[in-house]
Write an enzyme that holds these catalytic residues in place. Structure first.
Site, PDB file in Angstrom:
ATOM      1  N   HIS A 261      37.140  47.512  37.384  1.00 41.03           N
ATOM      2  CA  HIS A 261      36.634  48.583  38.251  1.00 41.03           C
ATOM      3  C   HIS A 261      35.544  47.999  39.132  1.00 41.03           C
ATOM      4  O   HIS A 261      34.777  47.145  38.689  1.00 41.03           O
ATOM      5  CB  HIS A 261      36.059  49.729  37.398  1.00 41.03           C
ATOM      6  CG  HIS A 261      35.937  51.005  38.149  1.00 41.03           C
ATOM      7  ND1 HIS A 261      34.878  51.278  38.975  1.00 41.03           N
ATOM      8  CD2 HIS A 261      36.758  52.082  38.218  1.00 41.03           C
ATOM      9  CE1 HIS A 261      35.049  52.468  39.508  1.00 41.03           C
ATOM     10  NE2 HIS A 261      36.181  52.974  39.068  1.00 41.03           N
ATOM     11  N   ASP A 315      42.594  54.845  34.364  1.00 41.92           N
ATOM     12  CA  ASP A 315      44.059  54.869  34.419  1.00 41.92           C
ATOM     13  C   ASP A 315      44.724  54.293  33.183  1.00 41.92           C
ATOM     14  O   ASP A 315      45.940  54.435  33.026  1.00 41.92           O
ATOM     15  CB  ASP A 315      44.544  54.095  35.654  1.00 41.92           C
ATOM     16  CG  ASP A 315      44.301  54.872  36.921  1.00 41.92           C
ATOM     17  OD1 ASP A 315      44.426  56.096  36.873  1.00 41.92           O
ATOM     18  OD2 ASP A 315      43.970  54.260  37.948  1.00 41.92           O
TER      19      ASP A 315
HETATM   20  N1  ACO Z   1      43.016  42.062  35.657  1.00 45.19           N
HETATM   21  C1  ACO Z   1      42.595  40.780  35.653  1.00 45.19           C
HETATM   22  N2  ACO Z   1      41.452  40.370  36.224  1.00 45.19           N
HETATM   23  C2  ACO Z   1      40.707  41.286  36.840  1.00 45.19           C
HETATM   24  C3  ACO Z   1      41.082  42.634  36.879  1.00 45.19           C
HETATM   25  C4  ACO Z   1      42.281  43.014  36.262  1.00 45.19           C
HETATM   26  N3  ACO Z   1      42.725  44.286  36.273  1.00 45.19           N
HETATM   27  N4  ACO Z   1      40.176  43.333  37.575  1.00 45.19           N
HETATM   28  C5  ACO Z   1      39.239  42.450  37.944  1.00 45.19           C
HETATM   29  N5  ACO Z   1      39.559  41.211  37.502  1.00 45.19           N
HETATM   30  C6  ACO Z   1      38.795  39.977  37.732  1.00 45.19           C
HETATM   31  C7  ACO Z   1      39.042  39.474  39.141  1.00 45.19           C
HETATM   32  O1  ACO Z   1      40.146  38.583  39.213  1.00 45.19           O
HETATM   33  C8  ACO Z   1      37.735  38.796  39.457  1.00 45.19           C
HETATM   34  O2  ACO Z   1      37.722  37.510  38.853  1.00 45.19           O
HETATM   35  P1  ACO Z   1      36.985  36.266  39.604  1.00 45.19           P
HETATM   36  O3  ACO Z   1      35.538  36.658  39.670  1.00 45.19           O
HETATM   37  O4  ACO Z   1      37.280  35.100  38.736  1.00 45.19           O
HETATM   38  O5  ACO Z   1      37.627  36.178  40.973  1.00 45.19           O
HETATM   39  C9  ACO Z   1      36.703  39.641  38.720  1.00 45.19           C
HETATM   40  O6  ACO Z   1      37.404  40.296  37.657  1.00 45.19           O
HETATM   41  C10 ACO Z   1      36.088  40.701  39.626  1.00 45.19           C
HETATM   42  O7  ACO Z   1      37.112  41.545  40.094  1.00 45.19           O
HETATM   43  P2  ACO Z   1      37.343  41.999  41.609  1.00 45.19           P
HETATM   44  O8  ACO Z   1      38.786  41.850  41.981  1.00 45.19           O
HETATM   45  O9  ACO Z   1      36.341  41.355  42.493  1.00 45.19           O
HETATM   46  O10 ACO Z   1      37.035  43.510  41.488  1.00 45.19           O
HETATM   47  P3  ACO Z   1      37.236  44.560  42.627  1.00 45.19           P
HETATM   48  O11 ACO Z   1      36.064  45.442  42.555  1.00 45.19           O
HETATM   49  O12 ACO Z   1      37.533  43.925  43.941  1.00 45.19           O
HETATM   50  O13 ACO Z   1      38.558  45.316  42.186  1.00 45.19           O
HETATM   51  C11 ACO Z   1      39.988  46.805  41.110  1.00 45.19           C
HETATM   52  C12 ACO Z   1      38.537  46.450  41.389  1.00 45.19           C
HETATM   53  C13 ACO Z   1      40.777  46.916  42.461  1.00 45.19           C
HETATM   54  C14 ACO Z   1      40.059  48.168  40.444  1.00 45.19           C
HETATM   55  C15 ACO Z   1      40.604  45.707  40.223  1.00 45.19           C
HETATM   56  O14 ACO Z   1      39.903  45.648  39.008  1.00 45.19           O
HETATM   57  C16 ACO Z   1      42.087  45.939  39.971  1.00 45.19           C
HETATM   58  O15 ACO Z   1      42.913  45.571  40.834  1.00 45.19           O
HETATM   59  N6  ACO Z   1      42.449  46.515  38.787  1.00 45.19           N
HETATM   60  C17 ACO Z   1      43.837  46.788  38.485  1.00 45.19           C
HETATM   61  C18 ACO Z   1      44.317  48.027  39.208  1.00 45.19           C
HETATM   62  C19 ACO Z   1      43.731  49.288  38.611  1.00 45.19           C
HETATM   63  O16 ACO Z   1      43.734  49.494  37.409  1.00 45.19           O
HETATM   64  N7  ACO Z   1      43.255  50.162  39.513  1.00 45.19           N
HETATM   65  C20 ACO Z   1      42.672  51.463  39.108  1.00 45.19           C
HETATM   66  C21 ACO Z   1      41.187  51.437  39.306  1.00 45.19           C
HETATM   67  S1  ACO Z   1      40.459  52.963  38.823  1.00 45.19           S
HETATM   68  C22 ACO Z   1      40.879  54.007  40.060  1.00 45.19           C
HETATM   69  O17 ACO Z   1      41.073  53.656  41.183  1.00 45.19           O
HETATM   70  C23 ACO Z   1      41.054  55.398  39.740  1.00 45.19           C
END
Ligand code: ACO
Length: 390
Positions: A261, A315
């Protein structure tokens, strides 16, 4: 004017002043109008929570009853909207159907009086009342059936489950569904709420505001993730495969659906409540074969990615709850929209109070002073090649 530092995804950039909700992502706290989500989930109903979000205070008994009464009265859809829906392809995604229906309300209720409190209340009531009916109607129509009319003797959540299944729901199921709506009603400036605010800032009608937010919620990185969680659990298939699945995702740097998140760096407080609701449903109606996979997955992901602050988000467990309630997978995101309309409308109303049209800037990275090449002298570009294959 100097151009500030570019923040991809506007991470950490305040887009507004707001008193609607508050998130502390380090401590796992979510409040609506200052009240903790755990307390609202336990003591409030979705419609009471919606009232709180939109008008800023908990309603009195009389105010709540009047609000509920108005919503009951406006649940039905005009037959022209039902006729329009009959033309939708049954293979289309219900979020696309919902976006079209929300926008269509603007055709039927075209008066726009954004400075009139009565107009604002009527729009709030219509959207909260009719969106569940639209979601349920599309579900029945795509199976070739006529939609069922809403039932005035059922409350908001029980009526929705009734319209979906044509059966009066179990009282625990309806109560749990109502809590799910409360949990999803609002969450500060997420992508769909920001869409709503940008659209609202042009002073367009509230139906266009909600339609644009529905379109934004549909994406798999936002509301669409709950559908993908179920697909993922089905793909994993058994507890024995969890570790290799997570290892593969970590190695290939793939996003694991239902985890991570932008704001929460601990387990989302809504995921904690949803997990408890899932367990209550399993106790009454029988286990779900994917629950053990989910619980194991949470443990393995925490082990591998907990240091990055990647934990279950809202989710992750919501899909398991909805599955047990008999809601089809591709209605999970429309159900999210039914709830989030409350938050979108709260932000719409707040935006109107101190409106200034959104008009951010950009940092231009293109060329200047390029020659105009006559058409006969141009080389095919890669986009032409892609287009020729479509
Ligand atoms: N699986 C694996 N690694 C992850 C995940 C994940 N679900 N989420 C974050 N990370 C990692 C990233 O790869 C990143 O690693 P790094 O620092 O080595 O590059 C680190 O954690 C930080 O994550 P970001 O991608 O920078 O986080 P961001 O804030 O951009 O994205 C998001 C947040 C889009 C929700 C992301 O976590 C994601 O795509 N999750 C999966 C989709 C999901 O479940 N969405 C629902 C969110 S809740 C909602 O919208 C109601």
């Amino acid at each position: 004017m100097s151009v500030g530092e570019f923040k991809p995804g506007l991470e950490g950039v305040p887009a507004t002043l707001s008193s609607i909700s508050y998130v502390d992502g380090q401590r796992g706290i979510l409040e609506y109008r200052g009240i903790r989500i755990e307390e609202l989930a336990q003591k409030s109903s979705f419609l009471e929570t919606a009232y709180l979000l939109i008008w800023g205070e908990l309603p009195t008994q009389d105010e709540l009853e009047a609000f509920e009464h108005e919503i009951r009265y406006h649940r039905r859809l005009k037959y022209r909207i039902r006729d329009m829906m009959k033309c939708f392809p049954e293979s289309g995604h219900p979020m696309d159907a919902l976006q079209a229906c929300a926008a269509a309300l603007g055709l039927f209720y075209s008066r726009r009086a954004l400075d009139d409190p009565a107009y604002i209340r009527a729009a709030v009531v219509r959207l909260l009342a009719k969106i569940p009916t639209m979601v349920a109607a599309f579900q029945l129509m795509r199976k070739g059936n006529d939609p069922v009319q809403p039932r005035d003797d059922l409350d908001y959540s029980a009526n929705f489950l009734y319209m979906l299944s044509e059966r009066e729901p179990d009282s625990l199921a309806a109560h749990i569904f109502d809590i799910c709506l409360t949990l999803h009603a609002e969450h500060t400036i997420n992508a769909s709420t920001f869409s709503a605010m940008v659209t609202a800032s042009t002073l367009t009608d509230p139906y266009a505001v909600v339609a644009s937010a529905v379109g934004t919620l549909a994406g798999p990185l936002h509301g669409g993730a709950n559908e993908e969680v179920i697909d993922m659990l089905e793909t994993i298939g058994s507890v024995d495969n969890v570790r290799s699945y997570v290892d593969h995702c970590v190695e290939k740097r793939l996003k694991i659906m239902g985890f991570g998140h932008r704001v929460y760096k601990v387990k989302d407080p809504r995921a904690i409540i949803l997990q408890d609701l899932a367990e209550q449903l399993f106790e009454k109606f029988g286990q779900d074969k994917y629950y053990d996979i989910a619980v194991t997955m949470e443990r393995v992901v925490e082990e591998k990615l907990g240091h990055k602050g990647v934990y279950p988000n809202v989710d992750f467990y919501s899909g398991l709850v909805y599955r047990k309630l008999g809601i089809p997978t591709d209605l999970f995101t429309p159900v999210f929209a039914i709830a989030r309309v409350a938050g979108w409308l709260a932000h719409w109303k707040e935006q109107l109070g101190e409106n200034r049209i959104y008009r951010p800037t950009q940092i231009y990275t293109g060329s200047h002073d390029m020659p105009y090449i006559p058409i006969g002298d141009r080389q095919p570009s890669s986009s032409d090649l892609i287009a020729s294959k479509v």
